[in-house]
Design a protein around this motif. Structure first.
Motif, PDB file in Angstrom:
ATOM      1  N   LEU A 159       3.612 -25.035 -43.294  1.00 33.46           N
ATOM      2  CA  LEU A 159       2.712 -25.493 -44.354  1.00 33.46           C
ATOM      3  C   LEU A 159       1.251 -25.220 -44.043  1.00 33.46           C
ATOM      4  O   LEU A 159       0.376 -25.528 -44.859  1.00 33.46           O
ATOM      5  CB  LEU A 159       2.906 -26.996 -44.596  1.00 33.46           C
ATOM      6  N   GLN A 173       9.266 -16.591 -55.177  1.00 35.68           N
ATOM      7  CA  GLN A 173      10.288 -17.229 -54.357  1.00 35.68           C
ATOM      8  C   GLN A 173      11.267 -16.213 -53.774  1.00 35.68           C
ATOM      9  O   GLN A 173      11.643 -16.284 -52.606  1.00 35.68           O
ATOM     10  CB  GLN A 173      11.036 -18.277 -55.193  1.00 35.68           C
ATOM     11  N   ASP A 189       9.100 -21.191 -51.362  1.00 42.79           N
ATOM     12  CA  ASP A 189      10.433 -21.265 -50.783  1.00 42.79           C
ATOM     13  C   ASP A 189      11.354 -22.201 -51.540  1.00 42.79           C
ATOM     14  O   ASP A 189      12.547 -22.237 -51.277  1.00 42.79           O
ATOM     15  CB  ASP A 189      10.356 -21.757 -49.328  1.00 42.79           C
ATOM     16  N   ASP A 190      10.805 -22.990 -52.456  1.00 46.54           N
ATOM     17  CA  ASP A 190      11.605 -23.961 -53.187  1.00 46.54           C
ATOM     18  C   ASP A 190      11.769 -23.519 -54.632  1.00 46.54           C
ATOM     19  O   ASP A 190      11.080 -22.642 -55.131  1.00 46.54           O
ATOM     20  CB  ASP A 190      10.950 -25.350 -53.143  1.00 46.54           C
ATOM     21  N   PHE A 201       2.140 -25.678 -56.764  1.00 46.84           N
ATOM     22  CA  PHE A 201       2.541 -26.361 -55.553  1.00 46.84           C
ATOM     23  C   PHE A 201       1.917 -27.742 -55.396  1.00 46.84           C
ATOM     24  O   PHE A 201       2.471 -28.620 -54.773  1.00 46.84           O
ATOM     25  CB  PHE A 201       2.153 -25.521 -54.325  1.00 46.84           C
ATOM     26  N   VAL A 202       0.758 -27.929 -55.924  1.00 46.06           N
ATOM     27  CA  VAL A 202       0.040 -29.176 -55.655  1.00 46.06           C
ATOM     28  C   VAL A 202      -0.302 -29.927 -56.934  1.00 46.06           C
ATOM     29  O   VAL A 202      -1.126 -30.807 -56.932  1.00 46.06           O
ATOM     30  CB  VAL A 202      -1.245 -28.905 -54.833  1.00 46.06           C
ATOM     31  N   ARG A 255       3.943 -21.598 -46.433  1.00 44.14           N
ATOM     32  CA  ARG A 255       4.597 -22.208 -47.580  1.00 44.14           C
ATOM     33  C   ARG A 255       3.658 -23.280 -48.139  1.00 44.14           C
ATOM     34  O   ARG A 255       3.495 -24.328 -47.515  1.00 44.14           O
ATOM     35  CB  ARG A 255       5.920 -22.842 -47.177  1.00 44.14           C
ATOM     36  N   PRO A 256       3.011 -23.056 -49.264  1.00 45.93           N
ATOM     37  CA  PRO A 256       2.064 -24.048 -49.774  1.00 45.93           C
ATOM     38  C   PRO A 256       2.732 -25.396 -50.005  1.00 45.93           C
ATOM     39  O   PRO A 256       3.855 -25.469 -50.509  1.00 45.93           O
ATOM     40  CB  PRO A 256       1.592 -23.438 -51.092  1.00 45.93           C
ATOM     41  N   GLY A 257       2.035 -26.457 -49.612  1.00 43.90           N
ATOM     42  CA  GLY A 257       2.522 -27.815 -49.813  1.00 43.90           C
ATOM     43  C   GLY A 257       1.434 -28.667 -50.408  1.00 43.90           C
ATOM     44  O   GLY A 257       0.672 -28.220 -51.261  1.00 43.90           O
ATOM     45  N   ALA A 258       1.339 -29.906 -49.939  1.00 43.14           N
ATOM     46  CA  ALA A 258       0.335 -30.829 -50.480  1.00 43.14           C
ATOM     47  C   ALA A 258      -1.062 -30.521 -49.976  1.00 43.14           C
ATOM     48  O   ALA A 258      -2.046 -30.948 -50.571  1.00 43.14           O
ATOM     49  CB  ALA A 258       0.718 -32.267 -50.119  1.00 43.14           C
ATOM     50  N   ASP A 268      -0.502 -26.823 -41.986  1.00 40.05           N
ATOM     51  CA  ASP A 268      -1.140 -28.130 -42.017  1.00 40.05           C
ATOM     52  C   ASP A 268      -1.674 -28.603 -40.669  1.00 40.05           C
ATOM     53  O   ASP A 268      -2.076 -29.757 -40.540  1.00 40.05           O
ATOM     54  CB  ASP A 268      -0.168 -29.175 -42.571  1.00 40.05           C
TER      55      ASP A 268
END
Length: 583
Positions: free
Chosen positions: A420, A493, A466-467, A6-7, A440-443, A422
């Motif tokens: 996220l 996913q 999710d992506d 994810f990152v 949902r893991p993001g940056a 965040d």
């Protein structure tokens, strides 16, 4: 190092310097909640580096000039006297290369450089573990994805390299009489040490040495009994876990646990990695010479970094010339093969997944020799440090995998969408009475997302992808070793899509301790090749390292462009096929 889906590709969280980071997000936090990393006095958690502190000296390798046929050991003896005369702090004296490792001040270095005896002064490079990358949850969700062994103790990865076909040809779960099992072939594991009490490894270790603390206790522990990363324990199990000696497993796995590629190989354990997975090149050189002194035929190194030097080239060439086959992980950055795997005297091993596809993190290039399983590999882990996860949401029981170093526990509550993770208002409809967070893991770094949702009242956390394409993989992430966390799991996913349709329903997450874990990285791939080499040598002990290497290369399963290629090297190592190619 590990693969972060994810990152991006980052260093293993548990190996990275840990600050007392706190969330900078806006929103409301539940009163009295402690979440995330906790500032500690250095040494309190036993996770400080095991190497010498910064004392104004520089770690170097001092090479001495040879003349004619003068032996390296005689040149080095004279060099030791010189180094000590100028005040250098000598830590290692080598037999195979005319050099010593020493910490020097700028003034001492200038004095040494003026001596006719000194040929050069090299930087003592930092090297690090090439894993432990927490395991990936395969797209093929099913029994194997949760750790069930296809037949007894034989893991999917073990079958990929044909190990059972060598020592259990009839498939009855019992070692065949007279079959090659690695017996009598000493494999030296230069790594982080291991859990000496693990049931899988009882009777396997015949000698050990801690090159960080200068003693024979190779436990992967620091002050206060805190465990390190478990890296060496995982590697050792892949090579030589004993059949029928299982530790605590999950309810769906065989009670015998798992078995290694060479289940009768004797192990030599050289601890060189500190609790953060770091070491120095000089320490590895000393460990290799110890391996040689103990009669090792194979050296397995799941570590690397830096660049070749004259001393390193000579050290690995000497190991090969003296009858040792050095196997190293190719690296997890996805770029060119790292050193020392790229050394011409070393076998470089990359990683494939259960479908024989190259793992995206696995390094590539002309130096790549072989491939081996390196995605979602099950092996031994320090007792109780692994975690098996069970989960139920509404009317479903989806497959999940615990985050590496997640605390265990049994939690339940309403499944809440936290996006996220965040901010402190990311969890929609959250209450301080407790809930299960879906993130949902993001940056945002995983630890900060965890802190944010915990501050809003989360009792446990589910990370979902999710992506990407349906059924795509998702990394199992890692939490920092210190701090206050709640149980956390990861799902792929397809499961994430299903969970989003059940937001607001009742969720139950249960993690309990086991003695195994699934991990990914070329750290896991190298020991498969080391184990196969041990099987070959136990069948034909008179062969040379180059003959063993050639047999593995010639018999590898071609996975890419016909012949050797920069993505797969010679291909997937195969034990039975290699036996048939021995001269």
């Amino acid at each position: 190092m590990m693969r972060w889906g994810f990152v991006g590709l980052l260093a293993l969280v548990a190996c990275a310097p840990e600050s007392s980071r706190q969330s900078q997000s806006q929103g409301q936090a539940c009163p009295g909640v402690i979440a995330g990393e906790v500032a500690t006095r250095q040494g309190m958690d036993g996770n400080e580096p095991s190497r010498e502190p910064d004392d104004g000296r520089t770690a170097t390798i001092i090479r001495f000039r040879k003349t004619g046929s003068t032996r390296a050991s005689r040149v080095t003896a004279a060099g030791v006297d010189l180094a000590r005369d100028v005040g250098a702090k000598v830590s290692f004296v080598y037999r195979n290369i005319p050099a010593v490792a020493a910490r020097v001040t700028p003034e001492e270095r200038r004095a040494l450089e003026q001596s006719d005896l000194v040929e050069s002064i090299e930087e003592d490079q930092s090297w690090s573990a090439q894993g432990l990358a927490p395991g990936l949850l395969p797209a093929r969700v099913g029994a194997v994805a949760q750790g069930v062994l296809p037949t007894g103790e034989y893991t999917e990865a073990l079958r990929m390299v044909q190990a059972p076909e060598v020592w259990d040809a009839d498939g009855d779960g019992v070692l065949d009489v007279g079959a090659p099992t690695g017996e009598g072939v000493k494999v030296c594991i230069i790594d982080s040490g291991l859990d000496l009490g693990h049931p899988e490894l009882q009777g396997a270790v015949v000698a050990s040495r801690d090159f960080l603390d200068g003693d024979d206790d190779v436990s992967d522990r620091g002050e206060g009994g805190k465990w390190g990363l478990g890296h060496g324990t995982h590697v050792a199990g892949i090579i030589a876990a004993r059949p029928g000696q299982g530790g605590v497993t999950d309810p769906k796995s065989h009670p015998g646990g798992m078995v290694g590629v060479a289940p009768r190989a004797p192990l030599l354990i050289a601890r060189v990695l500190d609790l953060q997975g770091q070491t120095q090149m000089s320490i590895v050189f000393s460990a290799m010479e110890w391996c040689e002194s103990q009669g090792a035929r194979i050296v397995s190194m799941s570590l690397g970094g830096g660049t070749p030097t004259r001393s390193s080239l000579e050290a690995f060439k000497a190991a090969l010339d003296h009858g040792m086959l050095v196997v190293a992980s190719a690296g997890n950055q996805g770029g060119p093969v790292l050193y020392p795997a790229s050394d011409p005297s070393v076998v470089a091993v990359g990683a494939v997944d259960p479908h024989e596809r190259r793992a995206g993190f696995s390094c590539v290039g002309a130096d790549l020799d072989l491939m081996a399983p390196g995605v979602d590999v099950l092996s031994s882990f320090p007792r109780g440090m692994g975690a098996f996860s069970q989960m139920a949401v509404s009317d479903t029981e989806p497959v999940s995998r615990s985050l590496l170093f997640s605390p265990t526990g049994n939690t339940a509550g309403r499944l809440v969408d936290c996006g996220l993770g965040d901010s402190l208002d990311a969890c929609k409809g959250a209450t301080c009475d407790g809930f299960v967070a879906y993130v949902r893991p993001g940056a945002l770094p995983i630890d900060l997302a965890m802190s944010n949702v915990m501050m809003q009242g989360a009792r446990s956390v589910i990370f979902g992808a999710d992506d990407g394409p349906a059924g795509g993989d998702v990394d199992i992430l890692a939490l920092p070793r210190r701090g206050h966390w709640v149980p956390a799991v990861s799902v792929n996913q397809a499961t994430g899509t299903m969970l989003r349709q059940r937001l607001g329903g009742h969720a139950w997450v249960n993690l309990f301790p086991v003695d195994y874990t699934h991990s990914s990285g070329t750290s896991m791939s190298a020991p498969f090749v080391s184990g196969v080499a041990a099987l070959l040598w136990s069948a034909r002990p008179e062969l040379t390292p180059l003959q063993i290497r050639a047999a593995m290369q010639a018999s590898a399963r071609d996975l890419g462009t016909p012949g050797r290629d920069p993505v797969f090297g010679h291909g997937l190592v195969r034990a039975k096929d290699a036996l048939q190619r021995l001269p």
